[in-house]
Design a protein around this motif. Structure first.
Motif, PDB file in Angstrom:
ATOM      1  N   PRO A  44       0.816  -1.208   0.000  1.00 11.71           N
ATOM      2  CA  PRO A  44       0.000   0.000   0.000  1.00 11.71           C
ATOM      3  C   PRO A  44       0.855   1.265   0.000  1.00 11.71           C
ATOM      4  O   PRO A  44       1.968   1.285   0.516  1.00 11.71           O
ATOM      5  CB  PRO A  44      -0.782  -0.128   1.316  1.00 11.71           C
ATOM      6  N   LYS A  45       0.363   2.296  -0.627  1.00 13.48           N
ATOM      7  CA  LYS A  45       1.001   3.615  -0.660  1.00 13.48           C
ATOM      8  C   LYS A  45       2.394   3.557  -1.281  1.00 13.48           C
ATOM      9  O   LYS A  45       3.281   4.312  -0.911  1.00 13.48           O
ATOM     10  CB  LYS A  45       1.076   4.206   0.751  1.00 13.48           C
ATOM     11  N   GLY A  46       2.608   2.639  -2.205  1.00 15.10           N
ATOM     12  CA  GLY A  46       3.888   2.549  -2.871  1.00 15.10           C
ATOM     13  C   GLY A  46       4.968   1.885  -2.051  1.00 15.10           C
ATOM     14  O   GLY A  46       6.148   1.958  -2.395  1.00 15.10           O
ATOM     15  N   PHE A  47       4.599   1.184  -0.973  1.00 17.01           N
ATOM     16  CA  PHE A  47       5.592   0.523  -0.123  1.00 17.01           C
ATOM     17  C   PHE A  47       6.238  -0.643  -0.858  1.00 17.01           C
ATOM     18  O   PHE A  47       5.576  -1.515  -1.391  1.00 17.01           O
ATOM     19  CB  PHE A  47       4.921   0.019   1.154  1.00 17.01           C
ATOM     20  N   ASP A  48       7.560  -0.657  -0.896  1.00 12.51           N
ATOM     21  CA  ASP A  48       8.328  -1.751  -1.473  1.00 12.51           C
ATOM     22  C   ASP A  48       9.501  -2.003  -0.546  1.00 12.51           C
ATOM     23  O   ASP A  48      10.411  -1.167  -0.429  1.00 12.51           O
ATOM     24  CB  ASP A  48       8.820  -1.394  -2.874  1.00 12.51           C
ATOM     25  N   ILE A  49       9.504  -3.133   0.112  1.00 11.51           N
ATOM     26  CA  ILE A  49      10.510  -3.390   1.142  1.00 11.51           C
ATOM     27  C   ILE A  49      11.918  -3.454   0.578  1.00 11.51           C
ATOM     28  O   ILE A  49      12.886  -3.174   1.266  1.00 11.51           O
ATOM     29  CB  ILE A  49      10.159  -4.684   1.917  1.00 11.51           C
ATOM     30  N   GLU A  50      12.054  -3.798  -0.715  1.00 12.27           N
ATOM     31  CA  GLU A  50      13.387  -3.907  -1.307  1.00 12.27           C
ATOM     32  C   GLU A  50      13.914  -2.591  -1.873  1.00 12.27           C
ATOM     33  O   GLU A  50      15.090  -2.501  -2.197  1.00 12.27           O
ATOM     34  CB  GLU A  50      13.388  -4.965  -2.412  1.00 12.27           C
ATOM     35  N   ALA A  51      13.066  -1.593  -1.983  1.00 11.29           N
ATOM     36  CA  ALA A  51      13.513  -0.302  -2.504  1.00 11.29           C
ATOM     37  C   ALA A  51      14.580   0.297  -1.581  1.00 11.29           C
ATOM     38  O   ALA A  51      14.524   0.143  -0.362  1.00 11.29           O
ATOM     39  CB  ALA A  51      12.332   0.653  -2.624  1.00 11.29           C
ATOM     40  N   GLU A  52      15.548   0.968  -2.171  1.00  9.20           N
ATOM     41  CA  GLU A  52      16.619   1.560  -1.367  1.00  9.20           C
ATOM     42  C   GLU A  52      16.070   2.594  -0.384  1.00  9.20           C
ATOM     43  O   GLU A  52      16.546   2.708   0.743  1.00  9.20           O
ATOM     44  CB  GLU A  52      17.668   2.193  -2.271  1.00  9.20           C
ATOM     45  N   THR A  53      15.081   3.345  -0.830  1.00  7.83           N
ATOM     46  CA  THR A  53      14.456   4.343   0.040  1.00  7.83           C
ATOM     47  C   THR A  53      12.943   4.225  -0.078  1.00  7.83           C
ATOM     48  O   THR A  53      12.415   3.769  -1.091  1.00  7.83           O
ATOM     49  CB  THR A  53      14.870   5.776  -0.337  1.00  7.83           C
ATOM     50  N   LEU A  54      12.264   4.640   0.959  1.00 12.05           N
ATOM     51  CA  LEU A  54      10.811   4.665   0.948  1.00 12.05           C
ATOM     52  C   LEU A  54      10.311   5.996   0.389  1.00 12.05           C
ATOM     53  O   LEU A  54      11.011   7.008   0.467  1.00 12.05           O
ATOM     54  CB  LEU A  54      10.269   4.481   2.363  1.00 12.05           C
ATOM     55  N   PRO A  55       9.099   6.021  -0.149  1.00 11.32           N
ATOM     56  CA  PRO A  55       8.529   7.299  -0.588  1.00 11.32           C
ATOM     57  C   PRO A  55       8.499   8.306   0.561  1.00 11.32           C
ATOM     58  O   PRO A  55       8.252   7.937   1.717  1.00 11.32           O
ATOM     59  CB  PRO A  55       7.112   6.909  -1.027  1.00 11.32           C
ATOM     60  N   ALA A  56       8.731   9.550   0.233  1.00  6.98           N
ATOM     61  CA  ALA A  56       8.773  10.596   1.255  1.00  6.98           C
ATOM     62  C   ALA A  56       7.467  10.668   2.040  1.00  6.98           C
ATOM     63  O   ALA A  56       7.477  10.968   3.235  1.00  6.98           O
ATOM     64  CB  ALA A  56       9.073  11.945   0.606  1.00  6.98           C
ATOM     65  N   ALA A  57       6.352  10.366   1.383  1.00  8.26           N
ATOM     66  CA  ALA A  57       5.055  10.436   2.067  1.00  8.26           C
ATOM     67  C   ALA A  57       4.983   9.449   3.223  1.00  8.26           C
ATOM     68  O   ALA A  57       4.393   9.737   4.274  1.00  8.26           O
ATOM     69  CB  ALA A  57       3.924  10.161   1.064  1.00  8.26           C
ATOM     70  N   PHE A 243       5.850 -10.102   5.926  1.00 10.77           N
ATOM     71  CA  PHE A 243       5.542  -9.478   4.643  1.00 10.77           C
ATOM     72  C   PHE A 243       4.041  -9.333   4.435  1.00 10.77           C
ATOM     73  O   PHE A 243       3.595  -8.561   3.580  1.00 10.77           O
ATOM     74  CB  PHE A 243       6.163 -10.291   3.507  1.00 10.77           C
ATOM     75  N   GLU A 244       3.262 -10.068   5.205  1.00 14.56           N
ATOM     76  CA  GLU A 244       1.806  -9.949   5.119  1.00 14.56           C
ATOM     77  C   GLU A 244       1.262  -8.869   6.048  1.00 14.56           C
ATOM     78  O   GLU A 244       0.079  -8.546   5.996  1.00 14.56           O
ATOM     79  CB  GLU A 244       1.154 -11.296   5.470  1.00 14.56           C
ATOM     80  N   ALA A 245       2.118  -8.338   6.930  1.00 17.78           N
ATOM     81  CA  ALA A 245       1.648  -7.375   7.929  1.00 17.78           C
ATOM     82  C   ALA A 245       1.118  -6.105   7.299  1.00 17.78           C
ATOM     83  O   ALA A 245       0.117  -5.535   7.760  1.00 17.78           O
ATOM     84  CB  ALA A 245       2.781  -7.049   8.902  1.00 17.78           C
ATOM     85  N   ILE A 246       1.785  -5.627   6.236  1.00 16.93           N
ATOM     86  CA  ILE A 246       1.378  -4.360   5.627  1.00 16.93           C
ATOM     87  C   ILE A 246       0.052  -4.489   4.876  1.00 16.93           C
ATOM     88  O   ILE A 246      -0.892  -3.743   5.160  1.00 16.93           O
ATOM     89  CB  ILE A 246       2.487  -3.823   4.712  1.00 16.93           C
TER      90      ILE A 246
END
Length: 324
Positions: A44-57, A243-246
Motif C-alpha cells: 500500500p502507498k507505494g511501499f516496497d521493502i526492497e527499494a533503497e528508500t521509501l517514498p517521502a510520504a 511481509f503480510e503485515a502491511i
C-alpha cells in the motif's frame, strides 16, 4: 496481486520466528546468505521493502501515524538519564519477588515491528537471567498441536521467586493465526472465550499477571520492516508472515480490537502502549510494571510519572477507535 504465502515460502530462506513462528537463521548467516528471498510486490502507498528508500510520504507520516500524540522523538540523552533509575527499581522488584517467592508474568503482544523484543530487552538487561526468563515459543510441534491449546504455555509459568516475560503468548491465536488462516474461526472463538478463565486460574493461584499490547501506526510499521530488510544484522527478524503485515494491516486491526475488548478483565486487564517512539514506549512500559506491583522499597520519585498518552487503559483506547 500478492503471491500466496505457500509460494513465498518455497522461494525464501527466511523462516518463521518466535510466537508461533519457526526458528530463524542467526544474524551472521542472514547477512552472508547468497540466496535472497523472492522479491515482494509493492504494498500500500507505494511501499516496497526492497527499494533503497521509501517514498517521502511514508517517511514523513511515520512518526505521527496511528494518531501518535507526540510530534518529535524523545532525545537519547533524556532517555538514558531516565532509564537507569528505572532499571535500578527493576532490581529492587526482582529482589522482592525472590525473597517473597512471588510469581510474576508480564505478557507482550502487538504488531510485527512494534518493539516487543526491544522493550523486553530493557526489562531484563540488568536482571539475573536465572530469575528473569523470556519465553518466545516457536510454532507448536506435532505433539504440541494435539494438546490442550494452553498446555505448552502453562508449562512455562514461573516458579516461586521468578519473573517470566512472554514475547507473544496464547493470544497468537487471536492475532497471527486468525488473520493468516492458521486456525479456524471456531478455534479463535474458543480462545477468546477461554482466555479470561485461564487467566483467572493463574491469578487465583497467586500469579501476578500484567498484559501489555504495543501498537504502532501503519507507516511506522512500513518504516521499521523496511529498515530490517536493509540491515543484515536484523533481517533474520523478518519472516513470510511479516511481509503480510502491511497488506493485512486492517485485518490485524479488527482482530486486535476484538481480542482487547473480549479478553480484558478486572483480574487481567490489557494496557495499550503506543510504540511509535521506542524510547518513550520502553520507559513507560517499565514504569507501568513498577507501579503495578507493590514491592518493598519502591521509590516513586525515581520511577517518575507514567505518561498516560503512551500507556492507555484499554477501555479508553477502544472508546477512541482502537486499532481500526
Amino acid at each position: 496481486m500478492a503471491k500466496s504465502l505457500s509460494a513465498r515460502k518455497q522461494k525464501t530462506t527466511i523462516r518463521l520466528v518466535s510466537g508461533g513462528k519457526e526458528d530463524a537463521p542467526t544474524p551472521e548467516t542472514a547477512g552472508k546468505s547468497k540466496t535472497r528471498p523472492a522479491r515482494k510486490p509493492p504494498g500500500p502507498k507505494g511501499f516496497d521493502i526492497e527499494a533503497e528508500t521509501l517514498p517521502a510520504a511514508i517517511v514523513d507520516a511515520a512518526f505521527r501515524s496511528g494518531d501518535y500524540p507526540y510530534g518529535k522523538r524523545m532525545k537519547r540523552k533524556r532517555y538514558e538519564a531516565e532509564i537507569e533509575p528505572l532499571q535500578i527499581e527493576l532490581q529492587k522488584l526482582a529482589t522482592w519477588v525472590r525473597e517473597r517467592k512471588e510469581r510474576v508474568v508480564i505478557l507482550f503482544e502487538g504488531r510485527d515491528g512494534a518493539g516487543k523484543g526491544g522493550t523486553i530487552g530493557r526489562f531484563t538487561q540488568h536482571l539475573n537471567p536465572r530469575q528473569a526468563r523470556v519465553v518466545a515459543l516457536s510454532k507448536p510441534s506435532d505433539s504440541e498441536a494435539g494438546q490442550w491449546y494452553f498446555q505448552r504455555y502453562a508449562a512455562q509459568m514461573p516458579t516461586a521467586g521468578e519473573i517470566v516475560f512472554f514475547d507473544r503468548s496464547w493470544y497468537n491465536r487471536a492475532g497471527v493465526e486468525r488473520v493468516m488462516g492458521f486456525c479456524t474461526p471456531e478455534q479463535t472463538e474458543t480462545l477468546l472465550h477461554e482466555a479470561p478463565a485461564f487467566e483467572g486460574m493463574l491469578v487465583r493461584d497467586g500469579i501476578r499477571l500484567i498484559k501489555l499490547f504495543i501498537t504502532i501506526g501503519p507507516e511506522m510499521q512500513m518504516l521499521r520492516l523496511h529498515a530490517r530488510w536493509h540491515d543484515p544484522l536484523k533481517r533474520w527478524k523478518l519472516s513470510p508472515i511479516d511481509f503480510e503485515a502491511i497488506p493485512r494491516f486492517a485485518a490485524y486491526s479488527e482482530a486486535f480490537d476484538e481480542m482487547l475488548e473480549r479478553s480484558s478483565t478486572d483480574w487481567a486487564p490489557w494496557h495499550v502502549i503506543r510504540g511509535n517512539d521506542k524510547l518513550r514506549a520502553r520507559l513507560n512500559a517499565i514504569r507501568h510494571v513498577l507501579l503495578a506491583i507493590p514491592y518493598d522499597g519502591r521509590d516513586e520519585t525515581a520511577i517518575g510519572e507514567l505518561d498516560h498518552k503512551i500507556v492507555v487503559d484499554v477501555k479508553h483506547y477502544l472508546h477512541k477507535g482502537g486499532e481500526v
